[in-house]
Motif scaffolding. Structure first.
Motif, short mmCIF file in Angstrom:
data_model
loop_
_atom_site.label_atom_id
_atom_site.label_comp_id
_atom_site.label_asym_id
_atom_site.label_seq_id
_atom_site.Cartn_x
_atom_site.Cartn_y
_atom_site.Cartn_z
N SER A 126 0.84 -1.21 0.00
CA SER A 126 0.00 0.00 0.00
C SER A 126 0.87 1.25 0.00
O SER A 126 0.56 2.23 -0.68
CB SER A 126 -0.95 0.00 1.20
N GLN A 152 -4.00 8.89 3.67
CA GLN A 152 -4.84 8.54 4.80
C GLN A 152 -4.56 7.09 5.18
O GLN A 152 -4.05 6.32 4.37
CB GLN A 152 -6.32 8.74 4.52
N THR A 153 -4.89 6.75 6.41
CA THR A 153 -4.68 5.40 6.90
C THR A 153 -5.66 4.44 6.23
O THR A 153 -6.84 4.75 6.08
CB THR A 153 -4.87 5.34 8.42
N GLN A 154 -5.15 3.29 5.85
CA GLN A 154 -5.97 2.25 5.24
C GLN A 154 -5.91 1.03 6.15
O GLN A 154 -4.84 0.47 6.37
CB GLN A 154 -5.44 1.90 3.85
N ALA A 182 -3.06 4.97 2.00
CA ALA A 182 -3.72 5.14 0.71
C ALA A 182 -3.77 6.63 0.39
O ALA A 182 -3.70 7.48 1.27
CB ALA A 182 -5.14 4.57 0.75
N SER A 222 -5.91 9.55 -0.39
CA SER A 222 -7.33 9.89 -0.27
C SER A 222 -7.76 10.88 -1.34
O SER A 222 -8.88 10.82 -1.82
CB SER A 222 -7.64 10.45 1.12
N GLN A 223 -6.85 11.79 -1.70
CA GLN A 223 -7.18 12.76 -2.74
C GLN A 223 -5.92 13.48 -3.21
O GLN A 223 -4.89 13.44 -2.56
CB GLN A 223 -8.21 13.77 -2.24
#
Length: 135
Positions: free
Chosen positions: A12, A50-52, A64, A66-67
């Protein structure tokens, strides 16, 4: 945490850093462009991580993207009256990309990518050693 989860976490992170490298490459490629396809100056973009979560175990959380957000800083103005894109005062509006910051981002993303490749290789070696002990 299972040793196999290490591969999920590192994969990831590799994927996220790869996306970050692509955004940095886009920013650097457009650092000196006068106008984008819409006729306005290109705006630098930044990746937001962000945390996945991988299941209920918080120790096996990955990362991951996020944007990808546009930087709303003001564009740079360069005095170049000879440029066809210059305004009436002789200033050309260039993107708000700072090449030095982008190079630092590129080095950071590249090192993060390589570190996670090293983690995966170490986990693979450990698993091979476990298999050798079992036989």
């Amino acid at each position: 945490m299972s040793l196999f989860k290490v591969f999920d976490v590192s994969a990831s992170a590799i994927s996220a850093q790869s996306q970050r490298l692509n955004v940095v490459a886009s920013n650097l490629a457009n650092a000196e462009s006068v106008a984008g396809p819409d006729g306005k100056p290109y705006k630098a973009r930044q990746v937001v991580f962000q945390t996945q979560m991988f299941g209920a175990d918080p120790a096996s959380a990955g990362v991951a993207v996020s944007q990808v957000v546009e930087d709303n800083a003001a564009p740079r103005k360069v005095h170049d009256p000879q440029n066809p894109a210059a305004d009436t005062d002789g200033y050309v509006t260039l993107p708000n990309v700072n090449p030095v910051e982008e190079m630092v981002n590129m080095i950071s993303a590249s090192r993060g990518y390589q570190t996670n490749v090293d983690v995966m290789n170490t986990a693979k070696t450990l698993l091979q050693k476990v298999l050798q002990l079992g036989s």
